[in-house]
Scaffold this motif. Structure first.
Motif, mmCIF file in Angstrom:
data_model
loop_
_atom_site.group_PDB
_atom_site.id
_atom_site.type_symbol
_atom_site.label_atom_id
_atom_site.label_comp_id
_atom_site.label_asym_id
_atom_site.label_seq_id
_atom_site.Cartn_x
_atom_site.Cartn_y
_atom_site.Cartn_z
ATOM 1 N N PRO A 147 -4.877 -15.748 -79.139
ATOM 2 C CA PRO A 147 -5.228 -14.870 -78.020
ATOM 3 C C PRO A 147 -5.574 -13.468 -78.503
ATOM 4 N N LYS A 148 -6.475 -12.810 -77.778
ATOM 5 C CA LYS A 148 -6.977 -11.503 -78.198
ATOM 6 C C LYS A 148 -5.871 -10.458 -78.334
ATOM 7 N N THR A 149 -4.796 -10.633 -77.569
ATOM 8 C CA THR A 149 -3.686 -9.664 -77.635
ATOM 9 C C THR A 149 -3.031 -9.637 -79.014
ATOM 10 N N HIS A 150 -3.267 -10.669 -79.824
ATOM 11 C CA HIS A 150 -2.646 -10.742 -81.141
ATOM 12 C C HIS A 150 -3.379 -9.901 -82.186
ATOM 13 N N GLN A 151 -4.601 -9.503 -81.883
ATOM 14 C CA GLN A 151 -5.377 -8.762 -82.872
ATOM 15 C C GLN A 151 -4.741 -7.416 -83.215
ATOM 16 N N LYS A 152 -4.002 -6.833 -82.270
ATOM 17 C CA LYS A 152 -3.361 -5.547 -82.530
ATOM 18 C C LYS A 152 -2.187 -5.683 -83.500
ATOM 19 N N LEU A 208 6.324 -23.976 -85.694
ATOM 20 C CA LEU A 208 5.340 -23.931 -84.612
ATOM 21 C C LEU A 208 5.733 -22.938 -83.518
ATOM 22 N N THR A 209 7.036 -22.774 -83.317
ATOM 23 C CA THR A 209 7.534 -21.893 -82.261
ATOM 24 C C THR A 209 7.385 -20.425 -82.627
ATOM 25 N N ASP A 210 7.389 -20.131 -83.911
ATOM 26 C CA ASP A 210 7.360 -18.740 -84.374
ATOM 27 C C ASP A 210 5.960 -18.157 -84.213
ATOM 28 N N GLY A 211 5.617 -17.821 -82.954
ATOM 29 C CA GLY A 211 4.288 -17.281 -82.693
ATOM 30 C C GLY A 211 4.293 -15.998 -81.881
ATOM 31 N N LEU A 212 5.450 -15.638 -81.338
ATOM 32 C CA LEU A 212 5.586 -14.389 -80.584
ATOM 33 C C LEU A 212 6.797 -13.618 -81.115
ATOM 34 N N HIS A 228 3.359 -21.592 -75.807
ATOM 35 C CA HIS A 228 3.519 -20.163 -75.514
ATOM 36 C C HIS A 228 2.160 -19.468 -75.457
ATOM 37 N N HIS A 229 1.184 -19.962 -76.215
ATOM 38 C CA HIS A 229 -0.162 -19.398 -76.145
ATOM 39 C C HIS A 229 -0.839 -19.749 -74.821
ATOM 40 N N HIS A 230 -0.518 -20.897 -74.270
ATOM 41 C CA HIS A 230 -1.055 -21.313 -72.971
ATOM 42 C C HIS A 230 -0.683 -20.279 -71.902
ATOM 43 N N PHE A 231 0.583 -19.867 -71.915
ATOM 44 C CA PHE A 231 1.031 -18.894 -70.926
ATOM 45 C C PHE A 231 0.438 -17.512 -71.187
ATOM 46 N N TRP A 270 0.406 -14.194 -68.621
ATOM 47 C CA TRP A 270 1.792 -13.746 -68.725
ATOM 48 C C TRP A 270 1.903 -12.725 -69.855
ATOM 49 N N VAL A 271 2.633 -11.658 -69.611
ATOM 50 C CA VAL A 271 2.842 -10.693 -70.690
ATOM 51 C C VAL A 271 3.806 -11.293 -71.706
ATOM 52 N N GLU A 272 3.708 -10.824 -72.934
ATOM 53 C CA GLU A 272 4.468 -11.433 -74.034
ATOM 54 C C GLU A 272 5.972 -11.409 -73.793
ATOM 55 N N ASN A 273 6.491 -10.273 -73.332
ATOM 56 C CA ASN A 273 7.933 -10.173 -73.104
ATOM 57 C C ASN A 273 8.436 -11.182 -72.079
ATOM 58 N N LYS A 274 7.640 -11.434 -71.050
ATOM 59 C CA LYS A 274 8.044 -12.381 -70.009
ATOM 60 C C LYS A 274 8.168 -13.790 -70.592
ATOM 61 N N ILE A 275 7.211 -14.180 -71.417
ATOM 62 C CA ILE A 275 7.257 -15.509 -72.056
ATOM 63 C C ILE A 275 8.491 -15.622 -72.943
ATOM 64 N N ILE A 276 8.709 -14.596 -73.757
ATOM 65 C CA ILE A 276 9.813 -14.618 -74.721
ATOM 66 C C ILE A 276 11.160 -14.743 -74.011
ATOM 67 N N VAL A 277 11.407 -13.865 -73.038
ATOM 68 C CA VAL A 277 12.706 -13.853 -72.364
ATOM 69 C C VAL A 277 12.926 -15.144 -71.584
ATOM 70 N N ARG A 278 11.900 -15.665 -70.933
ATOM 71 C CA ARG A 278 12.048 -16.910 -70.188
ATOM 72 C C ARG A 278 12.340 -18.084 -71.116
ATOM 73 N N PHE A 279 11.724 -18.088 -72.267
ATOM 74 C CA PHE A 279 12.001 -19.147 -73.246
ATOM 75 C C PHE A 279 13.429 -19.016 -73.775
ATOM 76 N N TRP A 280 13.896 -17.781 -73.955
ATOM 77 C CA TRP A 280 15.280 -17.561 -74.368
ATOM 78 C C TRP A 280 16.252 -18.118 -73.325
ATOM 79 N N ILE A 281 15.948 -17.877 -72.055
ATOM 80 C CA ILE A 281 16.823 -18.367 -70.979
ATOM 81 C C ILE A 281 16.879 -19.887 -70.987
ATOM 82 N N ILE A 282 15.725 -20.515 -71.163
ATOM 83 C CA ILE A 282 15.677 -21.986 -71.224
ATOM 84 C C ILE A 282 16.499 -22.494 -72.406
#
Length: 354
Positions: free
Chosen positions: A57-62, A187-191, A319-322, A327-339
């Motif tokens: 995703p383009k957000t990763h270029q930074k 595979l999970t280590d992407g965010l 996680h790239h799908h979301f 979805w903003v990155e923090n939202k994906i990360i925290v929700r995955f942590w909760i799961i």
């Protein structure tokens, strides 16, 4: 080292696993927090950053200039803390150290090749990486098997009796579990921080099982397999949790350093090994639920595209799908942590429901 101090100093506190596990945690945490900023400065000076995947995703270029190979630091500190605190004549500790060192070496080789080649495809080929992982896993599994300290019975969650005896085929099965777990975490280590927290939760859960399985009274009461000596592995799990916590200080969003294959491959490999050593190979599906979902998303995506020429997800891993969905990155990360937390709480019910 600390274990043997009680013999010379008549200071019995060091013979307790829980005490040495606590010491290992703080040693690895302190060393990681101390060394990681120095590594980040060195890595930036040497431009030791992994190229961003062109289809990400383009957000990763930074994140292009973010240093990688942080896993090398937290693995070294965890191994050092283990050597200081654990019994080195224990077969489970020996197998664990071989696992961590072997998979870290594979990951480092892959990371450094990508950095020097300035290309995300310059690392080890998927085939070469898989062969190396299998070889390390075979060695580790063989050490366990021929030590005679662990049985080869096959257990399933929530059932107190083994289903059957794998015998010599246990080496092949254990190898499969270790390699699968290693790649799942990779595979999970992407965010930023996405893999670290679920890994810590998995290590906590597996550490609980290891302590109980290694305790004659507790294992008998809870109807868990009694595995003499496996309790020593909670020192390694505790050291890894401490080093991961120190790493997360710098890896939380926005990350100052990435884990890299140096950390993710070895971390996953050890989670798989702990599943093997505690007879929780199948329960790993729940313990590492986030890792399983990430891996399944890739398998389904690739399979669907090859067979039907259609994609199930906008991009895999999931996680790239979301991310692409907005979805903003923090939202994906925290929700995955909760799961991950909920999944591990469910896994812990296997202690009592048998």
């Amino acid at each position: 080292m600390f274990y043997y101090l009680y013999e010379f100093l008549n200071f019995n506190i060091f013979q307790y696993i829980t005490v040495r596990a606590g010491i290992a945690f703080f040693i690895s945490f302190a060393l990681t927090v101390y060394l990681m900023p120095k590594f980040i400065l060195w890595a930036r000076a040497k431009n030791a950053s992994q190229p961003i995947y062109e289809l990400a995703p383009k957000t990763h270029q930074k994140k292009e200039k973010t240093p990688t190979m942080g896993g090398l630091i937290f693995m070294i500190t965890a191994i050092l803390a283990t050597i200081i605190c654990a019994r080195l004549d224990n077969s489970f500790v020996i197998a664990s150290l071989l696992c961590l060192a072997g998979f870290t070496a594979i990951g480092f080789n892959d990371d450094i090749s990508k950095i020097l080649g300035a290309n995300n495809h310059a690392g080890l080929s998927p085939k070469a990486k898989l062969i190396a992982q299998i070889l390390v896993a075979i060695v580790v599994s063989s050490v366990l098997y021929f030590s005679g300290d662990i049985g080869t019975e096959f257990y399933v969650p929530f059932y107190k009796f083994p289903l059957f005896d794998l015998k010599i085929f246990a080496i092949a099965f254990w190898t499969l579990v270790i390699v699968a777990a290693s790649n799942a975490v990779n595979l999970t280590d992407g965010l930023d921080g996405l893999a670290a927290v679920p890994a810590m939760l998995s290590l906590v859960t597996l550490g609980v099982f290891a302590y109980i399985c290694g305790h004659a009274v507790f294992s008998s009461y809870l109807l868990l397999p009694k595995i003499i000596g496996v309790g020593e592995t909670i020192i390694i799990a505790s050291a890894l949790i401490g080093s991961l916590m120190g790493f997360l200080w710098f890896n939380c969003h926005p990350a100052q350093v990435f884990m890299g294959d140096s950390g993710s491959l070895s971390l996953g490999g050890y989670i798989g090994l702990m599943g093997v050593m505690t007879k929780n190979e199948i329960l790993l599906i729940i313990i590492g639920f986030i890792f399983v979902i990430e891996t399944l998303s890739v398998i389904l995506q690739v399979g669907s595209f090859k067979i039907f020429k259609k994609r199930i997800f906008l991009m895999a891993p999931i996680h790239h799908h979301f991310e692409i969905k907005g979805w903003v990155e923090n939202k994906i990360i925290v929700r995955f942590w909760i799961i991950a937390l909920l999944a591990n709480l469910i896994a812990l019910t296997a202690l009592k429901i048998r």
